[in-house]
Design a protein around this motif. Structure first.
Motif, PDB file in Angstrom:
ATOM      1  N   ALA A   1     -30.546 -12.473  11.050  1.00 20.25           N
ATOM      2  CA  ALA A   1     -30.115 -12.014  11.870  1.00 20.25           C
ATOM      3  C   ALA A   1     -28.903 -12.059  13.242  1.00 20.25           C
ATOM      4  O   ALA A   1     -28.166 -11.165  13.902  1.00 20.25           O
ATOM      5  CB  ALA A   1     -31.509 -11.748  12.672  1.00 20.25           C
ATOM      6  N   ALA A   2     -28.847 -13.335  13.240  1.00 16.04           N
ATOM      7  CA  ALA A   2     -27.366 -14.118  14.384  1.00 16.04           C
ATOM      8  C   ALA A   2     -26.380 -13.262  12.871  1.00 16.04           C
ATOM      9  O   ALA A   2     -25.747 -13.493  14.519  1.00 16.04           O
ATOM     10  CB  ALA A   2     -27.653 -15.412  14.190  1.00 16.04           C
ATOM     11  N   GLY A   3     -25.819 -13.768  11.871  1.00 13.71           N
ATOM     12  CA  GLY A   3     -24.630 -13.687  11.281  1.00 13.71           C
ATOM     13  C   GLY A   3     -24.832 -13.793   9.706  1.00 13.71           C
ATOM     14  O   GLY A   3     -25.509 -14.054   9.136  1.00 13.71           O
ATOM     15  N   HIS A   4     -24.801 -12.337   8.983  1.00 13.28           N
ATOM     16  CA  HIS A   4     -24.407 -12.215   7.362  1.00 13.28           C
ATOM     17  C   HIS A   4     -23.300 -11.613   7.032  1.00 13.28           C
ATOM     18  O   HIS A   4     -22.816 -10.946   8.636  1.00 13.28           O
ATOM     19  CB  HIS A   4     -25.664 -12.072   7.417  1.00 13.28           C
ATOM     20  N   ALA A   5     -23.161 -11.740   5.730  1.00 13.01           N
ATOM     21  CA  ALA A   5     -22.565 -11.266   5.235  1.00 13.01           C
ATOM     22  C   ALA A   5     -22.119  -9.547   5.086  1.00 13.01           C
ATOM     23  O   ALA A   5     -23.677  -9.698   4.464  1.00 13.01           O
ATOM     24  CB  ALA A   5     -21.686 -11.987   4.227  1.00 13.01           C
ATOM     25  N   PRO A   6     -21.168  -8.557   5.497  1.00 14.22           N
ATOM     26  CA  PRO A   6     -22.035  -7.638   5.384  1.00 14.22           C
ATOM     27  C   PRO A   6     -22.520  -6.611   4.152  1.00 14.22           C
ATOM     28  O   PRO A   6     -23.879  -6.385   4.198  1.00 14.22           O
ATOM     29  CB  PRO A   6     -20.481  -6.789   5.620  1.00 14.22           C
ATOM     30  N   ALA A   7     -22.414  -7.097   3.178  1.00 14.57           N
ATOM     31  CA  ALA A   7     -22.886  -7.012   2.169  1.00 14.57           C
ATOM     32  C   ALA A   7     -23.452  -7.467   0.998  1.00 14.57           C
ATOM     33  O   ALA A   7     -23.844  -7.457  -0.203  1.00 14.57           O
ATOM     34  CB  ALA A   7     -21.760  -6.477   1.148  1.00 14.57           C
ATOM     35  N   ALA A   8     -24.242  -8.358   2.057  1.00 16.98           N
ATOM     36  CA  ALA A   8     -25.067  -9.239   1.441  1.00 16.98           C
ATOM     37  C   ALA A   8     -26.217  -8.950   0.944  1.00 16.98           C
ATOM     38  O   ALA A   8     -27.379  -8.224   2.024  1.00 16.98           O
ATOM     39  CB  ALA A   8     -25.381 -10.410   1.915  1.00 16.98           C
TER      40      ALA A   8
ATOM     41  N   GLY B   1     -30.435  -4.475  -8.984  1.00 18.17           N
ATOM     42  CA  GLY B   1     -29.381  -3.746  -8.753  1.00 18.17           C
ATOM     43  C   GLY B   1     -27.781  -4.412  -8.616  1.00 18.17           C
ATOM     44  O   GLY B   1     -26.670  -3.700  -8.687  1.00 18.17           O
ATOM     45  N   PHE B   2     -27.390  -5.843  -8.029  1.00 18.82           N
ATOM     46  CA  PHE B   2     -27.061  -6.327  -8.976  1.00 18.82           C
ATOM     47  C   PHE B   2     -25.695  -6.297 -10.417  1.00 18.82           C
ATOM     48  O   PHE B   2     -26.802  -5.928 -10.537  1.00 18.82           O
ATOM     49  CB  PHE B   2     -26.924  -8.173  -9.051  1.00 18.82           C
TER      50      PHE B   2
ATOM     51  N   LEU C   1     -14.081 -16.811  -3.626  1.00 15.38           N
ATOM     52  CA  LEU C   1     -14.979 -15.606  -4.035  1.00 15.38           C
ATOM     53  C   LEU C   1     -14.497 -14.317  -4.038  1.00 15.38           C
ATOM     54  O   LEU C   1     -13.513 -13.920  -3.037  1.00 15.38           O
ATOM     55  CB  LEU C   1     -15.601 -15.680  -3.077  1.00 15.38           C
ATOM     56  N   PRO C   2     -14.697 -13.210  -4.832  1.00 14.68           N
ATOM     57  CA  PRO C   2     -13.910 -12.374  -4.479  1.00 14.68           C
ATOM     58  C   PRO C   2     -14.424 -10.995  -3.796  1.00 14.68           C
ATOM     59  O   PRO C   2     -15.221 -11.843  -2.863  1.00 14.68           O
ATOM     60  CB  PRO C   2     -14.181 -11.293  -5.556  1.00 14.68           C
ATOM     61  N   ALA C   3     -13.658 -10.926  -2.889  1.00 14.26           N
ATOM     62  CA  ALA C   3     -13.932  -9.952  -1.858  1.00 14.26           C
ATOM     63  C   ALA C   3     -15.602  -9.236  -2.368  1.00 14.26           C
ATOM     64  O   ALA C   3     -15.858  -8.899  -0.885  1.00 14.26           O
ATOM     65  CB  ALA C   3     -12.807  -8.762  -1.357  1.00 14.26           C
ATOM     66  N   ASP C   4     -15.668  -8.333  -2.864  1.00 18.64           N
ATOM     67  CA  ASP C   4     -16.570  -7.733  -3.607  1.00 18.64           C
ATOM     68  C   ASP C   4     -18.214  -8.424  -4.517  1.00 18.64           C
ATOM     69  O   ASP C   4     -18.293  -8.330  -4.585  1.00 18.64           O
ATOM     70  CB  ASP C   4     -15.829  -6.643  -4.676  1.00 18.64           C
ATOM     71  N   VAL C   5     -17.831  -9.510  -3.736  1.00 21.96           N
ATOM     72  CA  VAL C   5     -18.706 -10.951  -4.588  1.00 21.96           C
ATOM     73  C   VAL C   5     -19.969 -10.050  -4.365  1.00 21.96           C
ATOM     74  O   VAL C   5     -20.824  -9.624  -3.328  1.00 21.96           O
ATOM     75  CB  VAL C   5     -18.654 -12.051  -3.993  1.00 21.96           C
ATOM     76  N   ALA C   6     -21.711 -10.354  -5.978  1.00 16.85           N
ATOM     77  CA  ALA C   6     -22.420 -10.114  -5.400  1.00 16.85           C
ATOM     78  C   ALA C   6     -23.077 -11.352  -4.151  1.00 16.85           C
ATOM     79  O   ALA C   6     -23.979 -12.239  -5.332  1.00 16.85           O
ATOM     80  CB  ALA C   6     -23.436  -9.606  -6.864  1.00 16.85           C
TER      81      ALA C   6
ATOM     82  N   PRO D   1     -21.852 -12.453 -11.804  1.00 20.68           N
ATOM     83  CA  PRO D   1     -22.983 -13.600 -11.565  1.00 20.68           C
ATOM     84  C   PRO D   1     -23.503 -13.416  -9.692  1.00 20.68           C
ATOM     85  O   PRO D   1     -22.294 -12.723  -9.272  1.00 20.68           O
ATOM     86  CB  PRO D   1     -21.925 -15.154 -11.948  1.00 20.68           C
ATOM     87  N   VAL D   2     -24.467 -13.758  -9.550  1.00 21.94           N
ATOM     88  CA  VAL D   2     -25.318 -13.996  -8.405  1.00 21.94           C
ATOM     89  C   VAL D   2     -25.189 -14.748  -7.249  1.00 21.94           C
ATOM     90  O   VAL D   2     -24.948 -15.993  -8.079  1.00 21.94           O
ATOM     91  CB  VAL D   2     -26.661 -13.623  -8.852  1.00 21.94           C
ATOM     92  N   TYR D   3     -24.180 -14.783  -6.418  1.00 19.40           N
ATOM     93  CA  TYR D   3     -23.469 -16.304  -6.104  1.00 19.40           C
ATOM     94  C   TYR D   3     -24.114 -15.897  -4.735  1.00 19.40           C
ATOM     95  O   TYR D   3     -25.083 -15.571  -4.115  1.00 19.40           O
ATOM     96  CB  TYR D   3     -22.382 -15.578  -5.134  1.00 19.40           C
ATOM     97  N   VAL D   4     -24.732 -17.337  -4.369  1.00 19.78           N
ATOM     98  CA  VAL D   4     -26.099 -17.928  -3.588  1.00 19.78           C
ATOM     99  C   VAL D   4     -25.479 -18.604  -2.171  1.00 19.78           C
ATOM    100  O   VAL D   4     -24.911 -19.810  -2.504  1.00 19.78           O
ATOM    101  CB  VAL D   4     -27.344 -17.912  -4.209  1.00 19.78           C
TER     102      VAL D   4
END
Length: 114
Positions: A31-38, A55-56, A15-20, A61-64
């Protein structure tokens, strides 16, 4: 509709660093933990909230992602059937954490994958 065998899938390491990224886990998992820009939309709320994906980046593509890949596969299949370009993230947040990708939490503790 795309069959599970035809579902576009990507490994976290690719995955690229700036992935959507769309996280479809439940609120406590997020709440316990997620990717910062998700963007967080639990799987059960996705049909009612899909417009929040407007806004993506339009041509990307939208990575799920979910915890391990099952819920995100269902979400990606639904999104693809609804006209989106969606890719399931193999291994989910477990793989994200294993790859050493940055995570944040919403509950004031060290981020973890539930």
């Amino acid at each position: 509709m795309v069959s599970p065998a035809e579902l576009p899938t990507a490994e976290v390491r690719d995955l690229p660093a700036d992935v959507a990224l769309l996280d479809v886990r439940e609120h406590d998992e997020w709440a316990a933990g997620h990717a910062p820009a998700a963007v967080h939309i639990p799987l059960g709320e996705l049909p009612a909230r899909v417009n929040e994906l407007a806004g993506f980046p339009e041509n990307d593509p939208v990575y799920v992602i979910c915890r391990s890949g099952g819920r995100s596969a269902r979400a990606a299949m639904w999104l693809n059937a609804s006209g989106w370009d969606a890719v399931n993230v193999a291994g989910g947040m477990g793989a994200w954490a294993s790859e050493g990708r940055h995570m944040v939490s919403e509950n004031g503790t060290d981020p973890e994958v539930l």
